[in-house]
Design a protein around this motif. Structure first.
Motif, PDB file in Angstrom:
ATOM      1  N   PHE A   1     -22.687 -22.670 -37.215  1.00  0.00           N
ATOM      2  CA  PHE A   1     -21.327 -22.549 -36.989  1.00  0.00           C
ATOM      3  C   PHE A   1     -20.733 -21.490 -37.734  1.00  0.00           C
ATOM      4  CE2 PHE A   1     -21.860 -26.982 -37.225  1.00  0.00           C
ATOM      5  CZ  PHE A   1     -21.359 -27.809 -35.874  1.00  0.00           C
ATOM      6  N   LYS A   2     -19.565 -20.916 -36.966  1.00  0.00           N
ATOM      7  CA  LYS A   2     -19.321 -19.513 -37.081  1.00  0.00           C
ATOM      8  C   LYS A   2     -18.086 -19.693 -37.290  1.00  0.00           C
ATOM      9  CE  LYS A   2     -20.958 -15.345 -35.688  1.00  0.00           C
ATOM     10  NZ  LYS A   2     -21.348 -14.537 -35.230  1.00  0.00           N
ATOM     11  N   THR A   3     -17.175 -18.969 -38.847  1.00  0.00           N
ATOM     12  CA  THR A   3     -15.745 -19.496 -38.625  1.00  0.00           C
ATOM     13  C   THR A   3     -15.348 -18.768 -37.682  1.00  0.00           C
ATOM     14  OG1 THR A   3     -16.107 -18.853 -40.733  1.00  0.00           O
ATOM     15  CG2 THR A   3     -16.388 -20.858 -40.201  1.00  0.00           C
ATOM     16  N   SER A   4     -13.803 -18.647 -38.226  1.00  0.00           N
ATOM     17  CA  SER A   4     -12.717 -17.740 -37.609  1.00  0.00           C
ATOM     18  C   SER A   4     -12.805 -16.050 -38.511  1.00  0.00           C
ATOM     19  CB  SER A   4     -11.279 -18.378 -37.433  1.00  0.00           C
ATOM     20  OG  SER A   4     -11.543 -19.105 -38.909  1.00  0.00           O
ATOM     21  N   SER A   5     -13.635 -16.307 -39.773  1.00  0.00           N
ATOM     22  CA  SER A   5     -13.395 -15.594 -40.886  1.00  0.00           C
ATOM     23  C   SER A   5     -14.469 -15.164 -41.068  1.00  0.00           C
ATOM     24  CB  SER A   5     -12.985 -16.328 -41.929  1.00  0.00           C
ATOM     25  OG  SER A   5     -14.235 -16.823 -42.482  1.00  0.00           O
TER      26      SER A   5
ATOM     27  N   ALA B   1      -3.751 -22.186 -43.086  1.00  0.00           N
ATOM     28  CA  ALA B   1      -4.709 -21.636 -43.464  1.00  0.00           C
ATOM     29  C   ALA B   1      -5.740 -21.900 -43.414  1.00  0.00           C
ATOM     30  CB  ALA B   1      -3.923 -21.820 -45.255  1.00  0.00           C
ATOM     31  N   ARG B   2      -6.456 -23.421 -43.214  1.00  0.00           N
ATOM     32  CA  ARG B   2      -7.413 -23.545 -42.599  1.00  0.00           C
ATOM     33  C   ARG B   2      -8.254 -22.687 -41.015  1.00  0.00           C
ATOM     34  NH1 ARG B   2      -6.274 -29.087 -40.958  1.00  0.00           N
ATOM     35  NH2 ARG B   2      -8.162 -29.632 -40.883  1.00  0.00           N
ATOM     36  N   GLU B   3      -9.174 -22.930 -41.782  1.00  0.00           N
ATOM     37  CA  GLU B   3     -10.525 -21.361 -41.195  1.00  0.00           C
ATOM     38  C   GLU B   3     -10.990 -22.409 -39.438  1.00  0.00           C
ATOM     39  OE1 GLU B   3     -14.225 -18.772 -42.312  1.00  0.00           O
ATOM     40  OE2 GLU B   3     -13.922 -20.730 -43.654  1.00  0.00           O
ATOM     41  N   VAL B   4     -11.056 -22.606 -38.056  1.00  0.00           N
ATOM     42  CA  VAL B   4     -12.030 -23.133 -37.212  1.00  0.00           C
ATOM     43  C   VAL B   4     -12.899 -22.415 -36.848  1.00  0.00           C
ATOM     44  CG1 VAL B   4      -9.367 -23.117 -36.558  1.00  0.00           C
ATOM     45  CG2 VAL B   4     -10.718 -21.337 -35.552  1.00  0.00           C
ATOM     46  N   PHE B   5     -14.082 -23.035 -35.866  1.00  0.00           N
ATOM     47  CA  PHE B   5     -14.641 -23.203 -35.441  1.00  0.00           C
ATOM     48  C   PHE B   5     -14.764 -21.930 -34.361  1.00  0.00           C
ATOM     49  CE2 PHE B   5     -17.003 -26.811 -37.192  1.00  0.00           C
ATOM     50  CZ  PHE B   5     -16.762 -26.299 -38.790  1.00  0.00           C
TER      51      PHE B   5
ATOM     52  N   ILE C   1     -11.640 -27.065 -42.393  1.00  0.00           N
ATOM     53  CA  ILE C   1     -11.671 -26.329 -41.088  1.00  0.00           C
ATOM     54  C   ILE C   1     -11.015 -27.708 -40.557  1.00  0.00           C
ATOM     55  CG2 ILE C   1     -13.610 -25.951 -39.725  1.00  0.00           C
ATOM     56  CD1 ILE C   1     -13.969 -24.418 -41.558  1.00  0.00           C
ATOM     57  N   ALA C   2      -9.464 -26.943 -39.780  1.00  0.00           N
ATOM     58  CA  ALA C   2      -8.926 -27.053 -38.745  1.00  0.00           C
ATOM     59  C   ALA C   2      -9.703 -27.503 -37.266  1.00  0.00           C
ATOM     60  CB  ALA C   2      -8.063 -26.191 -38.520  1.00  0.00           C
ATOM     61  N   GLY C   3      -8.967 -28.422 -36.920  1.00  0.00           N
ATOM     62  CA  GLY C   3      -9.523 -29.344 -35.175  1.00  0.00           C
ATOM     63  C   GLY C   3     -11.095 -29.247 -35.092  1.00  0.00           C
TER      64      GLY C   3
END
Length: 78
Positions: A23-27, A5-9, A45-47
């Motif tokens: 940073f741009k996120t996956s969404s 459920a977490r976004e990533v960069f 944010i993951a990772g």
């Protein structure tokens, strides 16, 4: 928050010195460094993790997973 459920960069912006600034996120959201730092510290944010530098400042870095291609410095620019 579950990992899925977490976004990533997915992309970054740099200043003239090459320092990461946004940073741009996956969404598709764009976060400045301070916003990104707050979201990473909140677990959204993951990772990525936040760490204290020798100068006392708090900084972002990719999780150590042995894959250099997903390090923050290796992400494409936008």
């Amino acid at each position: 928050m579950p990992e899925s459920a977490r976004e990533v960069f997915v992309a970054v912006q740099r200043n003239g010195d090459g320092d990461l600034t946004s940073f741009k996120t996956s969404s598709g959201r764009v976060l400045n460094y301070e916003e990104a730092l707050r979201e990473v510290q909140a677990g959204a944010i993951a990772g990525v993790n936040a760490f204290k530098g020798k100068d006392g400042g708090t900084y972002l870095r990719g999780d150590a997973d042995g894959d250099p291609t997903n390090n923050l410095d290796a992400l494409p620019t936008f």
